[in-house]
Design a protein around this motif. Structure first.
Motif, PDB file in Angstrom:
ATOM      1  N   TYR A 202       0.825  -1.205   0.000  1.00 38.62           N
ATOM      2  CA  TYR A 202       0.000   0.000   0.000  1.00 38.62           C
ATOM      3  C   TYR A 202       0.860   1.256   0.000  1.00 38.62           C
ATOM      4  O   TYR A 202       0.515   2.255  -0.630  1.00 38.62           O
ATOM      5  CB  TYR A 202      -0.945   0.008   1.210  1.00 38.62           C
ATOM      6  CG  TYR A 202      -2.033  -1.032   1.151  1.00 38.62           C
ATOM      7  CD1 TYR A 202      -2.716  -1.302  -0.037  1.00 38.62           C
ATOM      8  CD2 TYR A 202      -2.399  -1.757   2.283  1.00 38.62           C
ATOM      9  CE1 TYR A 202      -3.714  -2.258  -0.092  1.00 38.62           C
ATOM     10  CE2 TYR A 202      -3.402  -2.713   2.234  1.00 38.62           C
ATOM     11  CZ  TYR A 202      -4.058  -2.957   1.047  1.00 38.62           C
ATOM     12  OH  TYR A 202      -5.042  -3.904   0.992  1.00 38.62           O
ATOM     13  N   PHE A 203       1.993   1.203   0.703  1.00 37.42           N
ATOM     14  CA  PHE A 203       2.855   2.378   0.767  1.00 37.42           C
ATOM     15  C   PHE A 203       3.493   2.672  -0.591  1.00 37.42           C
ATOM     16  O   PHE A 203       3.423   3.809  -1.085  1.00 37.42           O
ATOM     17  CB  PHE A 203       3.943   2.212   1.833  1.00 37.42           C
ATOM     18  CG  PHE A 203       4.777   3.446   2.020  1.00 37.42           C
ATOM     19  CD1 PHE A 203       4.313   4.492   2.804  1.00 37.42           C
ATOM     20  CD2 PHE A 203       6.006   3.580   1.395  1.00 37.42           C
ATOM     21  CE1 PHE A 203       5.059   5.656   2.962  1.00 37.42           C
ATOM     22  CE2 PHE A 203       6.765   4.731   1.552  1.00 37.42           C
ATOM     23  CZ  PHE A 203       6.285   5.767   2.334  1.00 37.42           C
ATOM     24  N   VAL A 204       4.118   1.676  -1.200  1.00 42.49           N
ATOM     25  CA  VAL A 204       4.789   1.931  -2.483  1.00 42.49           C
ATOM     26  C   VAL A 204       3.769   2.273  -3.567  1.00 42.49           C
ATOM     27  O   VAL A 204       4.087   3.028  -4.504  1.00 42.49           O
ATOM     28  CB  VAL A 204       5.677   0.747  -2.929  1.00 42.49           C
ATOM     29  CG1 VAL A 204       6.803   0.517  -1.921  1.00 42.49           C
ATOM     30  CG2 VAL A 204       4.870  -0.527  -3.155  1.00 42.49           C
ATOM     31  N   SER A 205       2.559   1.749  -3.448  1.00 45.08           N
ATOM     32  CA  SER A 205       1.510   2.069  -4.420  1.00 45.08           C
ATOM     33  C   SER A 205       1.007   3.495  -4.235  1.00 45.08           C
ATOM     34  O   SER A 205       0.771   4.223  -5.208  1.00 45.08           O
ATOM     35  CB  SER A 205       0.346   1.085  -4.299  1.00 45.08           C
ATOM     36  OG  SER A 205       0.762  -0.230  -4.569  1.00 45.08           O
ATOM     37  N   GLU A 206       0.854   3.917  -2.977  1.00 43.35           N
ATOM     38  CA  GLU A 206       0.364   5.260  -2.664  1.00 43.35           C
ATOM     39  C   GLU A 206       1.267   6.332  -3.276  1.00 43.35           C
ATOM     40  O   GLU A 206       0.783   7.355  -3.771  1.00 43.35           O
ATOM     41  CB  GLU A 206       0.302   5.442  -1.144  1.00 43.35           C
ATOM     42  CG  GLU A 206      -0.069   6.831  -0.668  1.00 43.35           C
ATOM     43  CD  GLU A 206      -1.545   7.166  -0.828  1.00 43.35           C
ATOM     44  OE1 GLU A 206      -1.909   8.342  -0.658  1.00 43.35           O
ATOM     45  OE2 GLU A 206      -2.342   6.236  -1.122  1.00 43.35           O
ATOM     46  N   PHE A 207       2.582   6.086  -3.263  1.00 44.77           N
ATOM     47  CA  PHE A 207       3.527   7.107  -3.727  1.00 44.77           C
ATOM     48  C   PHE A 207       4.258   6.711  -5.015  1.00 44.77           C
ATOM     49  O   PHE A 207       5.236   7.355  -5.386  1.00 44.77           O
ATOM     50  CB  PHE A 207       4.529   7.425  -2.618  1.00 44.77           C
ATOM     51  CG  PHE A 207       3.876   7.948  -1.369  1.00 44.77           C
ATOM     52  CD1 PHE A 207       3.379   9.244  -1.313  1.00 44.77           C
ATOM     53  CD2 PHE A 207       3.697   7.131  -0.273  1.00 44.77           C
ATOM     54  CE1 PHE A 207       2.751   9.719  -0.172  1.00 44.77           C
ATOM     55  CE2 PHE A 207       3.072   7.597   0.880  1.00 44.77           C
ATOM     56  CZ  PHE A 207       2.590   8.898   0.927  1.00 44.77           C
ATOM     57  N   SER A 208       3.754   5.670  -5.691  1.00 48.00           N
ATOM     58  CA  SER A 208       4.332   5.218  -6.971  1.00 48.00           C
ATOM     59  C   SER A 208       5.846   5.028  -6.869  1.00 48.00           C
ATOM     60  O   SER A 208       6.619   5.577  -7.659  1.00 48.00           O
ATOM     61  CB  SER A 208       4.001   6.218  -8.085  1.00 48.00           C
ATOM     62  OG  SER A 208       2.612   6.370  -8.227  1.00 48.00           O
ATOM     63  N   LEU A 209       6.268   4.244  -5.884  1.00 47.98           N
ATOM     64  CA  LEU A 209       7.686   4.075  -5.598  1.00 47.98           C
ATOM     65  C   LEU A 209       8.291   2.816  -6.210  1.00 47.98           C
ATOM     66  O   LEU A 209       9.480   2.535  -5.995  1.00 47.98           O
ATOM     67  CB  LEU A 209       7.912   4.076  -4.075  1.00 47.98           C
ATOM     68  CG  LEU A 209       7.590   5.394  -3.377  1.00 47.98           C
ATOM     69  CD1 LEU A 209       7.633   5.225  -1.868  1.00 47.98           C
ATOM     70  CD2 LEU A 209       8.544   6.491  -3.828  1.00 47.98           C
TER      71      LEU A 209
END
Length: 227
Positions: A202-209
């Motif tokens: 969810y974190f990497v998806s939220e900020f397109s990382l």
């Protein structure tokens, strides 16, 4: 035979309890300096995690906070958490059992850095992960990349560096899920690992990382537990 399996699982369960309770990790745990903005952000993030809020909500940038500080806190935290996960199974990940850093037969990861391995090189999984953790530690301990002093700005390439760190950490998830998840399940750690993975996703998806193509090895599982 069943008794041997039971004894093995019991031993690993006890090991898991010891590992999680004592915060033993594959690499020394990185901590945030008390009294700093990043330490306060870390405490805020941990409080949100323990509150039972939806993880999709937990990863959102708090109002008024710096996105780079938020990414820095989570990058270090995921480094710690994935260290913890790998630390529970590293005794079973050897050059003999895992001669290649892979995620099944379809995905193989080769190591490259700016020093000894200047070209993508096939190495055993435990060596790959050792090199990876050393490489990450070098970056997160570098004040020019992860500044800790008040008023010192992040470098212009900070998010690019974090993207590379988080992409390579994802490969540890891939290896653990595909090659060692029987051990994780036997230790009763499946829920813990799944929660950590969902938080990461969810974190990497939220900020397109992370490039969506990198997520392909765990696509089916991700769709099942995250989406």
């Amino acid at each position: 035979m069943l008794q041997l399996v039971f004894d093995d699982c019991t031993r690993m369960a006890l090991c898991l309890k010891q590992v999680f309770n004592k915060d033993k990790t594959f690499r020394p745990r990185k901590k945030f300096e008390p009294g700093t903005q990043r330490f306060e952000l870390y405490k805020k993030a941990q409080a949100s995690l323990k509150s039972g809020l939806d993880l999709k909500v937990v990863v959102r940038l708090p109002p008024g906070e710096s996105i780079n500080d938020w990414i820095a806190v989570h990058t270090v935290d995921f480094f710690n958490r994935i260290n913890l996960i790998y630390g529970t199974i590293c005794d079973f990940c050897t050059e003999k059992t895992c001669p290649v850093m892979s995620g099944g037969q379809k995905y193989e990861y080769r190591w490259q850095d700016d020093h000894k391995y200047k070209k993508p090189t096939k190495v055993a999984a435990p060596l790959y992960i050792t090199l990876l953790m050393d490489w990450i530690e070098t970056h997160i301990n570098n004040e020019d990349i992860f500044p800790t002093r008040v008023g010192v700005p992040f470098p212009k390439n900070f998010q690019q560096v974090c993207k590379k760190i988080l992409t390579r950490l994802f490969r540890v998830f891939v290896h653990v899920y595909i090659h060692h998840f029987d051990r994780v399940t036997c230790m009763g750690a499946e829920a813990h690992v799944n929660t950590c993975y969902k938080h990461y996703f969810y974190f990497v998806s939220e900020f397109s990382l992370i490039n969506p193509r990198e997520l392909e090895p765990l696509k089916e599982m991700t769709e099942r537990i995250c989406i």
